[in-house]
Design a protein around this motif. Structure first.
Motif, PDB file in Angstrom:
ATOM      1  N   MET A   1       0.845  -1.171   0.000  1.00 59.15           N
ATOM      2  CA  MET A   1       0.000   0.000   0.000  1.00 59.15           C
ATOM      3  C   MET A   1       0.891   1.234   0.000  1.00 59.15           C
ATOM      4  N   GLU A   2       0.485   2.228  -0.765  1.00 63.45           N
ATOM      5  CA  GLU A   2       1.211   3.487  -0.793  1.00 63.45           C
ATOM      6  C   GLU A   2       0.216   4.639  -0.805  1.00 63.45           C
ATOM      7  N   VAL A   3       0.527   5.676  -0.032  1.00 61.95           N
ATOM      8  CA  VAL A   3      -0.286   6.877   0.029  1.00 61.95           C
ATOM      9  C   VAL A   3       0.653   8.065  -0.151  1.00 61.95           C
ATOM     10  N   VAL A   4       0.280   8.979  -1.039  1.00 62.60           N
ATOM     11  CA  VAL A   4       1.033  10.212  -1.231  1.00 62.60           C
ATOM     12  C   VAL A   4       0.069  11.358  -0.967  1.00 62.60           C
ATOM     13  N   LYS A   5       0.483  12.283  -0.092  1.00 60.36           N
ATOM     14  CA  LYS A   5      -0.421  13.370   0.277  1.00 60.36           C
ATOM     15  C   LYS A   5       0.375  14.635   0.561  1.00 60.36           C
ATOM     16  N   LYS A   6      -0.132  15.737   0.064  1.00 61.64           N
ATOM     17  CA  LYS A   6       0.440  17.048   0.366  1.00 61.64           C
ATOM     18  C   LYS A   6      -0.189  17.545   1.653  1.00 61.64           C
ATOM     19  N   LEU A   7       0.653  18.038   2.558  1.00 67.29           N
ATOM     20  CA  LEU A   7       0.168  18.602   3.819  1.00 67.29           C
ATOM     21  C   LEU A   7       0.590  20.058   3.920  1.00 67.29           C
ATOM     22  N   ASN A   8      -0.249  20.865   4.503  1.00 71.67           N
ATOM     23  CA  ASN A   8       0.052  22.273   4.689  1.00 71.67           C
ATOM     24  C   ASN A   8       0.706  22.518   6.045  1.00 71.67           C
ATOM     25  N   ILE A   9       1.758  21.776   6.290  1.00 73.56           N
ATOM     26  CA  ILE A   9       2.619  21.989   7.455  1.00 73.56           C
ATOM     27  C   ILE A   9       4.059  21.817   6.986  1.00 73.56           C
ATOM     28  N   PRO A  10       4.985  22.507   7.624  1.00 74.84           N
ATOM     29  CA  PRO A  10       6.388  22.373   7.227  1.00 74.84           C
ATOM     30  C   PRO A  10       6.914  20.954   7.473  1.00 74.84           C
ATOM     31  N   ALA A  11       7.819  20.513   6.621  1.00 77.32           N
ATOM     32  CA  ALA A  11       8.413  19.178   6.768  1.00 77.32           C
ATOM     33  C   ALA A  11       9.006  18.953   8.158  1.00 77.32           C
ATOM     34  N   PRO A  12       9.742  19.925   8.726  1.00 81.03           N
ATOM     35  CA  PRO A  12      10.296  19.695  10.075  1.00 81.03           C
ATOM     36  C   PRO A  12       9.232  19.475  11.148  1.00 81.03           C
TER      37      PRO A  12
ATOM     38  N   ALA B   1      13.033  11.383   6.252  1.00 79.29           N
ATOM     39  CA  ALA B   1      12.689   9.955   6.177  1.00 79.29           C
ATOM     40  C   ALA B   1      12.636   9.307   7.551  1.00 79.29           C
ATOM     41  N   TYR B   2      11.680   8.390   7.672  1.00 75.89           N
ATOM     42  CA  TYR B   2      11.581   7.500   8.836  1.00 75.89           C
ATOM     43  C   TYR B   2      11.058   6.168   8.324  1.00 75.89           C
ATOM     44  N   HIS B   3      11.872   5.109   8.473  1.00 73.53           N
ATOM     45  CA  HIS B   3      11.493   3.765   8.031  1.00 73.53           C
ATOM     46  C   HIS B   3      11.692   2.806   9.201  1.00 73.53           C
ATOM     47  N   PHE B   4      10.769   1.859   9.330  1.00 73.55           N
ATOM     48  CA  PHE B   4      10.928   0.849  10.373  1.00 73.55           C
ATOM     49  C   PHE B   4      10.333  -0.478   9.916  1.00 73.55           C
ATOM     50  N   SER B   5      10.735  -1.541  10.596  1.00 73.22           N
ATOM     51  CA  SER B   5      10.168  -2.863  10.319  1.00 73.22           C
ATOM     52  C   SER B   5       9.680  -3.468  11.625  1.00 73.22           C
ATOM     53  N   THR B   6       8.622  -4.258  11.500  1.00 77.18           N
ATOM     54  CA  THR B   6       8.023  -4.956  12.631  1.00 77.18           C
ATOM     55  C   THR B   6       8.032  -6.437  12.300  1.00 77.18           C
ATOM     56  N   SER B   7       8.672  -7.230  13.141  1.00 76.24           N
ATOM     57  CA  SER B   7       8.791  -8.673  12.894  1.00 76.24           C
ATOM     58  C   SER B   7       8.074  -9.467  13.967  1.00 76.24           C
TER      59      SER B   7
ATOM     60  N   ASN C   1       5.073 -12.854  10.310  1.00 75.35           N
ATOM     61  CA  ASN C   1       5.387 -12.009   9.165  1.00 75.35           C
ATOM     62  C   ASN C   1       6.336 -10.876   9.538  1.00 75.35           C
ATOM     63  N   GLU C   2       6.767 -10.176   8.490  1.00 73.31           N
ATOM     64  CA  GLU C   2       7.557  -8.958   8.663  1.00 73.31           C
ATOM     65  C   GLU C   2       6.846  -7.844   7.911  1.00 73.31           C
ATOM     66  N   PHE C   3       6.665  -6.751   8.591  1.00 73.36           N
ATOM     67  CA  PHE C   3       5.915  -5.620   8.083  1.00 73.36           C
ATOM     68  C   PHE C   3       6.879  -4.448   7.983  1.00 73.36           C
ATOM     69  N   LYS C   4       7.014  -3.830   6.799  1.00 67.57           N
ATOM     70  CA  LYS C   4       7.922  -2.691   6.601  1.00 67.57           C
ATOM     71  C   LYS C   4       7.103  -1.444   6.298  1.00 67.57           C
ATOM     72  N   VAL C   5       7.484  -0.349   6.944  1.00 66.69           N
ATOM     73  CA  VAL C   5       6.795   0.920   6.779  1.00 66.69           C
ATOM     74  C   VAL C   5       7.822   2.008   6.503  1.00 66.69           C
ATOM     75  N   SER C   6       7.468   2.906   5.572  1.00 61.95           N
ATOM     76  CA  SER C   6       8.347   4.045   5.321  1.00 61.95           C
ATOM     77  C   SER C   6       7.542   5.324   5.201  1.00 61.95           C
TER      78      SER C   6
ATOM     79  N   ILE D   1       4.050  13.893   1.811  1.00 59.82           N
ATOM     80  CA  ILE D   1       4.329  12.668   2.553  1.00 59.82           C
ATOM     81  C   ILE D   1       4.082  11.490   1.627  1.00 59.82           C
ATOM     82  N   ARG D   2       5.060  10.619   1.541  1.00 62.71           N
ATOM     83  CA  ARG D   2       4.915   9.362   0.799  1.00 62.71           C
ATOM     84  C   ARG D   2       5.045   8.242   1.825  1.00 62.71           C
TER      85      ARG D   2
END
Length: 136
Positions: free
Chosen positions: A1-12, A66-72, A76-81, A94-95
């Motif tokens: 699954m992938e979601v791309v969305k523009k947000l009206n807040i600064p990246a930081p 970027a923030y990426h993590f995996s849950t094992s 199963n193993e679940f990867k999120v980015s 945000i992607r």
């Protein structure tokens, strides 16, 4: 699954909210106080219920981008980015991507059917969460 969305807040601002949530989760699950600088490759065990636990590993962290993590688990193993792109001083894109690798044929079939049914609801719920972050 992938979601791309523009947000009206600064990246930081978005990045900071994610990192604060991660640090809070680590503190609740382990009792340890960690800093953002300690997060890259950090691993801990998260308890979801008396019988469900998973190993969380922070795979990638890049300040404000970027923030990426995996849950094992045993099943199963679940990867999120989360990849954050600054558009201007007041907005970002945000992607969000997630993938799952299941162990065992029966588990794989079960997860495929379940994911087909839930992907629409998960995307909608995730977009709502992003909007709440944007408005807070």
């Amino acid at each position: 699954m992938e979601v791309v969305k523009k947000l009206n807040i600064p990246a930081p601002v978005f990045y900071k909210k994610i990192i604060e949530s991660v640090i809070y989760d680590i503190r609740v699950q382990t009792g340890k106080d960690v800093t953002e600088k300690q997060l890259n490759n950090f691993e801990y065990v998260k308890t979801f219920s008396k019988s469900q636990r998973a190993k969380i590993k922070i795979d990638k962290i890049e300040k404000n981008s970027a923030y990426h993590f995996s849950t094992s688990t045993t099943k199963n193993e679940f990867k999120v980015s989360y990849d954050i792109t600054m558009i201007d001083d007041n907005s970002c894109e945000i992607r969000y991507a997630e993938s799952m690798e299941s162990y065992g044929t029966l588990q794989k079939m079960n997860d495929i059917v379940l994911s087909m049914l839930l992907v629409f609801f998960k995307k909608r719920q995730f977009k709502k969460m992003l909007e709440q972050m944007e408005n807070s």
